[in-house]
Scaffold this motif. Sequence first.
Motif, PDB file in Angstrom:
ATOM      1  N   LYS A 155       0.916  -1.137  -0.092  1.00  0.00           N
ATOM      2  CA  LYS A 155       0.051   0.037   0.095  1.00  0.00           C
ATOM      3  C   LYS A 155       0.821   1.178  -0.088  1.00  0.00           C
ATOM      4  N   GLY A 158       2.046   1.654  -3.304  1.00  0.00           N
ATOM      5  CA  GLY A 158       0.987   1.863  -4.410  1.00  0.00           C
ATOM      6  C   GLY A 158       0.579   0.632  -5.045  1.00  0.00           C
ATOM      7  N   LEU A 160       1.145  -4.124  -5.658  1.00  0.00           N
ATOM      8  CA  LEU A 160       2.308  -5.180  -5.681  1.00  0.00           C
ATOM      9  C   LEU A 160       3.040  -4.892  -7.019  1.00  0.00           C
ATOM     10  N   ASN A 161       2.344  -4.364  -8.115  1.00  0.00           N
ATOM     11  CA  ASN A 161       3.294  -4.057  -9.133  1.00  0.00           C
ATOM     12  C   ASN A 161       4.569  -3.151  -9.175  1.00  0.00           C
ATOM     13  N   ARG A 164       6.926  -4.796  -6.847  1.00  0.00           N
ATOM     14  CA  ARG A 164       7.801  -5.830  -7.799  1.00  0.00           C
ATOM     15  C   ARG A 164       8.799  -5.010  -8.731  1.00  0.00           C
ATOM     16  N   LYS A 165       8.652  -3.789  -9.167  1.00  0.00           N
ATOM     17  CA  LYS A 165       9.541  -2.998  -9.838  1.00  0.00           C
ATOM     18  C   LYS A 165      10.713  -2.796  -9.004  1.00  0.00           C
TER      19      LYS A 165
ATOM     20  N   PHE B 181      -6.812  -2.781   1.336  1.00  0.00           N
ATOM     21  CA  PHE B 181      -7.255  -2.101   0.458  1.00  0.00           C
ATOM     22  C   PHE B 181      -8.834  -1.985   0.524  1.00  0.00           C
ATOM     23  N   LYS B 223      -0.582 -10.532 -14.988  1.00  0.00           N
ATOM     24  CA  LYS B 223      -0.270 -10.122 -13.963  1.00  0.00           C
ATOM     25  C   LYS B 223      -1.030 -10.789 -12.646  1.00  0.00           C
ATOM     26  N   VAL B 226       0.268 -10.784  -9.018  1.00  0.00           N
ATOM     27  CA  VAL B 226       0.291  -9.661  -8.138  1.00  0.00           C
ATOM     28  C   VAL B 226      -1.119  -9.078  -8.128  1.00  0.00           C
ATOM     29  N   TYR B 228      -5.148  -9.559  -6.799  1.00  0.00           N
ATOM     30  CA  TYR B 228      -6.016 -10.124  -6.006  1.00  0.00           C
ATOM     31  C   TYR B 228      -7.613 -10.473  -6.653  1.00  0.00           C
ATOM     32  N   SER B 256      -6.372  -4.480  -9.182  1.00  0.00           N
ATOM     33  CA  SER B 256      -5.172  -3.754  -8.543  1.00  0.00           C
ATOM     34  C   SER B 256      -5.394  -2.019  -8.328  1.00  0.00           C
ATOM     35  N   PRO B 257      -5.049  -1.651  -7.260  1.00  0.00           N
ATOM     36  CA  PRO B 257      -4.956  -0.142  -7.128  1.00  0.00           C
ATOM     37  C   PRO B 257      -4.133   0.431  -8.128  1.00  0.00           C
ATOM     38  N   GLU B 258      -3.022  -0.022  -8.583  1.00  0.00           N
ATOM     39  CA  GLU B 258      -2.177   0.706  -9.455  1.00  0.00           C
ATOM     40  C   GLU B 258      -2.434   0.638 -10.973  1.00  0.00           C
ATOM     41  N   GLY B 262       0.025   1.905 -13.316  1.00  0.00           N
ATOM     42  CA  GLY B 262       1.221   1.292 -12.454  1.00  0.00           C
ATOM     43  C   GLY B 262       1.402   0.040 -12.707  1.00  0.00           C
ATOM     44  N   ASP B 263       0.503  -0.738 -13.668  1.00  0.00           N
ATOM     45  CA  ASP B 263       1.012  -2.127 -14.274  1.00  0.00           C
ATOM     46  C   ASP B 263       1.068  -2.328 -15.722  1.00  0.00           C
ATOM     47  N   LEU B 270       6.972  -6.245 -15.959  1.00  0.00           N
ATOM     48  CA  LEU B 270       7.209  -5.242 -15.097  1.00  0.00           C
ATOM     49  C   LEU B 270       6.473  -3.825 -15.771  1.00  0.00           C
ATOM     50  N   PRO B 271       6.131  -2.937 -14.779  1.00  0.00           N
ATOM     51  CA  PRO B 271       5.722  -1.704 -15.478  1.00  0.00           C
ATOM     52  C   PRO B 271       6.972  -1.006 -15.929  1.00  0.00           C
TER      53      PRO B 271
END
Lengths: 201, 342
Positions: A155, A158, A160-161, A164-165, B181, B223, B226, B228, B256-258, B262-263, B270-271
């Motif tokens: 959190k 921001g 898990l992605n 991971r980065k 979250f 993805k 990572v 849920y 995902s929140p990102e 973000g993804d 990877l992003p």
Amino acid sequence: MKLRQRVSLLIRGKKPRHSGTARLLHWLYAPAVLGSALSGFYIHWPGSSLGFRKMNTARETHFFAQFTLLFTYIARVMYGLKGKNYREILPNRKTLSDMAKFLKYEFYLTDKEPKFPKYNPGQKVLFTGMVLFVLIQIITGLSLYFPKSWQKTAKLVGGLNPLRKLHFLSALTISILVTGHLYFVFTHEYKKMKSIFTGYE
Amino acid sequence: MKQFSKKSRPPVIWLGTNTCAGDMLSLLNSLEPGYQSLITDLIDFRFNYLLGSAEGDTATGVLKAVTEEQRGKYILVIEGTIPTRTNGLYCVVGNRDGKPLTALQAVRELGGGARHVVAAGTCASFGGPYAAAPNPSESVPVQAVLDRKVINVPGCPINPDWMMGTLVHLVQYGEPELDGFNRPKIFYGDTIHDICQRRAYFEDGIFAEKPGDPWCMYKIGCKGPVTYADCPNRQWSGEHLSWPVKANTPCIGCTSPEFPDGDAPFFEHLPDINLPGIKISANRFARLAGAATAFGISIHLIGSILTGRVADTIKKDFSGGISRKLLSIIKNTDGKRYGGKN
């Protein structure tokens, strides 16, 4: 005497440099870092070039390597704090002025090699960088390994992605630092390299 | 049709803000229970931005009436982001007394008196595509404008079961158990990777090289590890027939929140890495960093050899035969000029 000179690299010197505990921990976390990096980069991009044939093998390797690294890291930090030898590693105000002399020599602007106590400014920055980035690896790694119970870390960055980065970029930085470390080990003062085996230079 | 208990149906307001309407449309695909059962047995829809026919003061009057008469009883569902630029004028949900009622204003007014606030979809939950860069409307998720707990039901769009199940849980049993979250754990408790039918292929290293291959999608940017959600078990949509990986395409991590900034890119592991003025893929960045390291070390090594430092090191630390052999190699490389220095 002649034979002694021929094999001088293998013979213990007189000046103590690394304690037994420091050497033991070094030779525990060195393969752990190597194993973590190889298996980690395989997990990032599965291919045959890194010595693994199955993802499961890479994951098992990563598991053992990461926990070896975790425990040896904690032990090394505790040992550094207890014996106060962290002072030899952490940069201080003098490191800044020493760095100019060090870089001048390393960039071939002078032939006069400056002398420093146990570690030169470059080593100090490199080792401190290792301490910081391995810590980042431990936090991000545990958050990826226990994503449910460590959700607050995800959190914080921001998700898990991004986490991971961050883990990947930190691994990349550690790999670069290790490469630099190995380069200087093999091209500068072999008696110092010898001391990580024998304890004396 | 499943029968619910005889509890009185709570009033529900479903507000559409900056949204594509995909989440409401997805909910309409629910089959067990279906939409008819939802509105006749479970909830009392007082306002629905997509299905309502009223407009102007008639529609917004309902919002006012529910806020005043059903305070603490109604459930507020919000679909979409809340634009904040120019006091929220980038999204107007209706007119009230001849003036535009912005989403920002409506959510703040309605959110305070609701029994539960539910964010439907990734946009309402975390920002999602409607708050993606450059985000000209300065949109934010619901939680950012409300000082109270918001239950997030993300998905782009939501699986009908996730929303239906959350509503059923709220009406029948109260608030479901939530994760960090604020997502209901009953639907977002495991990663897609952990319950994926193709997990065995991952362990054995059998990977798809392109979309359409029937293997593990990990190498083409899945993805699942990572993300849920229970897509592999629940599947889509109302008929529970399929889901992205079963259709031979990677999961894009829409819960995902990102998501999505973000993804993305979706077909990369990877992003991307954002440097000032440059966006670069993680793999390319790693290759460049490796090349720069190799280049730096090579230059330094060449310098060390040419200036005789390597020779000095060998001479100083080795003695006898080994030293002579190593030095002869270096002298042959460097020529007499540098060999003579030692």
